[in-house]
Design a protein around this motif. Structure first.
Motif, PDB file in Angstrom:
ATOM      1  N   ARG A  48     -52.165  -5.352  12.360  1.00 14.36           N
ATOM      2  CA  ARG A  48     -51.177  -5.282  13.424  1.00 14.36           C
ATOM      3  C   ARG A  48     -51.093  -3.862  13.990  1.00 14.36           C
ATOM      4  O   ARG A  48     -51.020  -2.885  13.245  1.00 14.36           O
ATOM      5  CB  ARG A  48     -49.804  -5.684  12.893  1.00 14.36           C
ATOM      6  CG  ARG A  48     -49.673  -7.154  12.530  1.00 14.36           C
ATOM      7  CD  ARG A  48     -49.510  -8.006  13.748  1.00 14.36           C
ATOM      8  NE  ARG A  48     -49.469  -9.438  13.390  1.00 14.36           N
ATOM      9  CZ  ARG A  48     -49.550 -10.406  14.271  1.00 14.36           C
ATOM     10  NH1 ARG A  48     -49.664 -10.133  15.563  1.00 14.36           N
ATOM     11  NH2 ARG A  48     -49.515 -11.674  13.893  1.00 14.36           N
ATOM     12  N   VAL A  54     -49.450  -6.281  18.336  1.00 14.27           N
ATOM     13  CA  VAL A  54     -50.629  -7.105  18.602  1.00 14.27           C
ATOM     14  C   VAL A  54     -51.599  -7.017  17.422  1.00 14.27           C
ATOM     15  O   VAL A  54     -51.792  -5.956  16.833  1.00 14.27           O
ATOM     16  CB  VAL A  54     -51.319  -6.636  19.901  1.00 14.27           C
ATOM     17  CG1 VAL A  54     -52.640  -7.371  20.119  1.00 14.27           C
ATOM     18  CG2 VAL A  54     -50.396  -6.831  21.094  1.00 14.27           C
ATOM     19  N   ARG A 197     -55.448 -17.506  12.289  1.00 18.10           N
ATOM     20  CA  ARG A 197     -54.069 -17.256  12.723  1.00 18.10           C
ATOM     21  C   ARG A 197     -53.548 -15.927  12.191  1.00 18.10           C
ATOM     22  O   ARG A 197     -52.824 -15.211  12.899  1.00 18.10           O
ATOM     23  CB  ARG A 197     -53.172 -18.402  12.249  1.00 18.10           C
ATOM     24  CG  ARG A 197     -51.691 -18.131  12.410  1.00 18.10           C
ATOM     25  CD  ARG A 197     -50.865 -19.367  12.205  1.00 18.10           C
ATOM     26  NE  ARG A 197     -50.887 -20.222  13.392  1.00 18.10           N
ATOM     27  CZ  ARG A 197     -50.081 -20.055  14.431  1.00 18.10           C
ATOM     28  NH1 ARG A 197     -49.208 -19.071  14.457  1.00 18.10           N
ATOM     29  NH2 ARG A 197     -50.150 -20.860  15.463  1.00 18.10           N
ATOM     30  N   ASP A 198     -53.903 -15.576  10.983  1.00 19.46           N
ATOM     31  CA  ASP A 198     -53.390 -14.355  10.369  1.00 19.46           C
ATOM     32  C   ASP A 198     -54.404 -13.210  10.366  1.00 19.46           C
ATOM     33  O   ASP A 198     -54.211 -12.213   9.664  1.00 19.46           O
ATOM     34  CB  ASP A 198     -52.934 -14.646   8.933  1.00 19.46           C
ATOM     35  CG  ASP A 198     -51.840 -15.701   8.879  1.00 19.46           C
ATOM     36  OD1 ASP A 198     -50.958 -15.663   9.767  1.00 19.46           O
ATOM     37  OD2 ASP A 198     -51.870 -16.557   7.990  1.00 19.46           O
ATOM     38  N   LYS A 288     -54.315  -8.828  22.842  1.00 17.21           N
ATOM     39  CA  LYS A 288     -53.273  -9.859  22.844  1.00 17.21           C
ATOM     40  C   LYS A 288     -53.850 -11.205  23.287  1.00 17.21           C
ATOM     41  O   LYS A 288     -53.321 -12.264  22.926  1.00 17.21           O
ATOM     42  CB  LYS A 288     -52.094  -9.450  23.742  1.00 17.21           C
ATOM     43  CG  LYS A 288     -52.396  -9.435  25.223  1.00 17.21           C
ATOM     44  CD  LYS A 288     -51.274  -8.819  26.048  1.00 17.21           C
ATOM     45  CE  LYS A 288     -49.953  -9.507  25.867  1.00 17.21           C
ATOM     46  NZ  LYS A 288     -48.883  -8.887  26.679  1.00 17.21           N
ATOM     47  N   THR A 291     -55.007 -13.815  20.640  1.00 19.93           N
ATOM     48  CA  THR A 291     -53.999 -14.617  19.941  1.00 19.93           C
ATOM     49  C   THR A 291     -53.056 -15.236  20.981  1.00 19.93           C
ATOM     50  O   THR A 291     -51.883 -14.849  21.072  1.00 19.93           O
ATOM     51  CB  THR A 291     -53.188 -13.760  18.946  1.00 19.93           C
ATOM     52  OG1 THR A 291     -52.645 -12.624  19.658  1.00 19.93           O
ATOM     53  CG2 THR A 291     -54.057 -13.271  17.807  1.00 19.93           C
ATOM     54  N   TRP A 293     -51.470 -17.793  21.009  1.00 18.99           N
ATOM     55  CA  TRP A 293     -50.312 -18.461  20.413  1.00 18.99           C
ATOM     56  C   TRP A 293     -49.171 -17.467  20.129  1.00 18.99           C
ATOM     57  O   TRP A 293     -48.091 -17.861  19.731  1.00 18.99           O
ATOM     58  CB  TRP A 293     -50.722 -19.156  19.110  1.00 18.99           C
ATOM     59  CG  TRP A 293     -51.401 -18.252  18.121  1.00 18.99           C
ATOM     60  CD1 TRP A 293     -50.815 -17.501  17.136  1.00 18.99           C
ATOM     61  CD2 TRP A 293     -52.804 -18.008  18.028  1.00 18.99           C
ATOM     62  NE1 TRP A 293     -51.761 -16.798  16.434  1.00 18.99           N
ATOM     63  CE2 TRP A 293     -52.993 -17.092  16.950  1.00 18.99           C
ATOM     64  CE3 TRP A 293     -53.921 -18.471  18.720  1.00 18.99           C
ATOM     65  CZ2 TRP A 293     -54.264 -16.637  16.575  1.00 18.99           C
ATOM     66  CZ3 TRP A 293     -55.172 -18.010  18.339  1.00 18.99           C
ATOM     67  CH2 TRP A 293     -55.341 -17.108  17.283  1.00 18.99           C
ATOM     68  N   GLU A 294     -49.403 -16.169  20.367  1.00 15.00           N
ATOM     69  CA  GLU A 294     -48.381 -15.153  20.173  1.00 15.00           C
ATOM     70  C   GLU A 294     -47.891 -14.628  21.526  1.00 15.00           C
ATOM     71  O   GLU A 294     -48.595 -14.745  22.539  1.00 15.00           O
ATOM     72  CB  GLU A 294     -48.918 -13.984  19.342  1.00 15.00           C
ATOM     73  CG  GLU A 294     -49.337 -14.357  17.932  1.00 15.00           C
ATOM     74  CD  GLU A 294     -49.835 -13.168  17.128  1.00 15.00           C
ATOM     75  OE1 GLU A 294     -50.120 -13.343  15.930  1.00 15.00           O
ATOM     76  OE2 GLU A 294     -49.936 -12.050  17.707  1.00 15.00           O
ATOM     77  N   THR A 295     -46.710 -14.023  21.522  1.00 17.79           N
ATOM     78  CA  THR A 295     -46.149 -13.426  22.736  1.00 17.79           C
ATOM     79  C   THR A 295     -45.810 -11.967  22.478  1.00 17.79           C
ATOM     80  O   THR A 295     -45.151 -11.639  21.485  1.00 17.79           O
ATOM     81  CB  THR A 295     -44.871 -14.166  23.183  1.00 17.79           C
ATOM     82  OG1 THR A 295     -45.195 -15.545  23.412  1.00 17.79           O
ATOM     83  CG2 THR A 295     -44.321 -13.560  24.468  1.00 17.79           C
ATOM     84  N   HIS A 296     -46.276 -11.083  23.363  1.00 14.23           N
ATOM     85  CA  HIS A 296     -46.020  -9.649  23.214  1.00 14.23           C
ATOM     86  C   HIS A 296     -45.666  -9.059  24.581  1.00 14.23           C
ATOM     87  O   HIS A 296     -46.349  -9.335  25.575  1.00 14.23           O
ATOM     88  CB  HIS A 296     -47.255  -8.927  22.652  1.00 14.23           C
ATOM     89  CG  HIS A 296     -47.674  -9.425  21.306  1.00 14.23           C
ATOM     90  ND1 HIS A 296     -47.083  -9.004  20.146  1.00 14.23           N
ATOM     91  CD2 HIS A 296     -48.629 -10.325  20.938  1.00 14.23           C
ATOM     92  CE1 HIS A 296     -47.652  -9.620  19.116  1.00 14.23           C
ATOM     93  NE2 HIS A 296     -48.595 -10.422  19.573  1.00 14.23           N
TER      94      HIS A 296
END
Length: 374
Positions: A48, A54, A197-198, A288, A291, A293-296
């Motif tokens: 991260r 991100v 995912r991770d 970003k 991924t 499926w993530e929000t930043h």
């Protein structure tokens, strides 16, 4: 004294091997893993970003793709993968095109509205069929695509990426990039495609999570008389380094990154290539978008520069020029006299291998060793 097994390298090769040996050998051995870096996962290392949150691919973008269901199921057993289609864009003379070369690229570049057959016929006329057996990257490109597309999308980018004229590179390099006469802009053809995912480091950490595995980071392997202490050594580092560079250094390209941070969305796509020779970097990746499926709110992107590997650089891409292959052959001969030492992975075999190929190879090496020692 009970002997143990030494694995040099904590990337996918070493991690898969360590996991398989530690869980499947009936007569349990201590598995010792060394890596000279201070983290696991090698060039697949992810973490991260402290400023933006991100997930960063620290050594450049890694998109997992394979048609081998066994390998796909294997990696998903550690960390679930999210579906991800890699859609690369390319900038040439102020225009943005779709990569790999597809029907949209062809129509945009030539200002046409071809259907698939018309496009195939057009490219067939552009192609230089007098080159019957392409011997170089350049000949391969011109033979199948013609000079116009080659000069626009391959010449400058390839020269920056590899640091030499494309005429010096083997034709096989171009075979990794498909050309399509439809609007499919998926960079890969493989059945299974995704990103964990991770992150990739989470996979490697789980592979090493076993009582029989002793992981030592920041520890560099150098051949010594103490090697006899190990029942077997599996080496995934540079093969020329293993032999002390006695026959010379193999050439690699490495990459460096220039980090930038901003609000929102910088380029709207994970990867954009820059094909013009006068642009110093080869591509920009904005992490970003790996991924979705993530929000930043913030974003971080990296300009990537390619250079020749020096003694202090991390090797990325084996060049495999004619001189390299002569040196490699000498190291291959040296290997024949060694006992209880195996070589695997991109650096130890001096081959261009993707992640799925590295994992498949490591599983095969593990199967072979376990079948002989259980």
């Amino acid at each position: 004294m009970e002997k143990s097994i030494l694995i040099v390298g904590a990337g996918f090769s070493g991690a898969v091997l360590a996991h398989e040996l530690s869980t499947r050998l009936h007569n349990k051995r201590k598995i010792v893993v060394w890596d000279e870096r201070n983290h696991v996962a090698g060039n697949c290392h992810t973490q991260r970003d402290p400023d933006t949150g991100v997930m960063i691919h620290e050594y450049g973008p890694h998109i997992f793709h394979t048609s081998n269901k066994k390998v796909w199921d294997y990696v998903n057993s550690f960390v679930p993968f999210e579906p991800f289609v890699n859609r690369v864009k390319a900038v040439f003379q102020g225009q943005i095109y779709s990569m790999p070369i597809n029907l949209h690229t062809i129509n945009q570049f030539f200002g046409k509205t071809f259907n698939p057959k018309e496009a195939a016929d057009w490219i067939g006329k552009q192609a230089d069929t007098s080159i019957t057996e392409p011997k170089s990257f350049e000949e391969q490109a011109i033979r199948f695509l013609g000079k116009s597309i080659y000069k626009a999308f391959f010449y400058g980018y390839t020269k920056k990426q590899w640091g030499c004229e494309p005429t010096e590179l083997p034709a096989s390099i171009l075979k990794r990039l498909p050309v399509r006469f439809n609007y499919n802009d998926n960079y890969y053809n493989d059945v299974y495609q995704g990103i964990p995912r991770d992150g990739y480091t989470a996979i490697i950490e789980k592979m090493f999570r076993h009582d029989n595995i002793k992981l030592e980071l920041g520890k560099k392997y150098i051949r010594s008389e103490e090697d006899y202490r190990y029942e077997h050594i599996f080496f995934s580092g540079p093969i020329d380094q293993f032999f002390g560079y006695k026959h010379g250094r193999l050439s690699y390209r490495t990459v460096t990154f220039e980090r930038h941070e901003t609000e929102g969305d910088f380029q709207g796509n994970p990867v954009i290539n820059y094909c013009d020779e006068d642009v110093p970097y080869t591509r920009i990746h904005e992490h970003k978008h790996f991924t979705p499926w993530e929000t930043h709110e913030k974003t971080v992107f990296f300009k990537e520069f390619s250079k020749e590997t020096t003694e202090t650089d991390i090797p990325y891409y084996p060049k495999r020029l004619s001189g390299d292959m002569e040196i490699l052959q000498k190291y291959e001969e040296e290997k024949k006299s060694l006992e209880n030492i195996s070589f695997l992975g991109r650096l130890a075999t001096y081959r261009y291998l993707d992640m799925h190929q590295v994992i498949e190879e490591a599983l095969e090496v593990a199967d072979s060793y376990i079948s002989q020692h259980n």
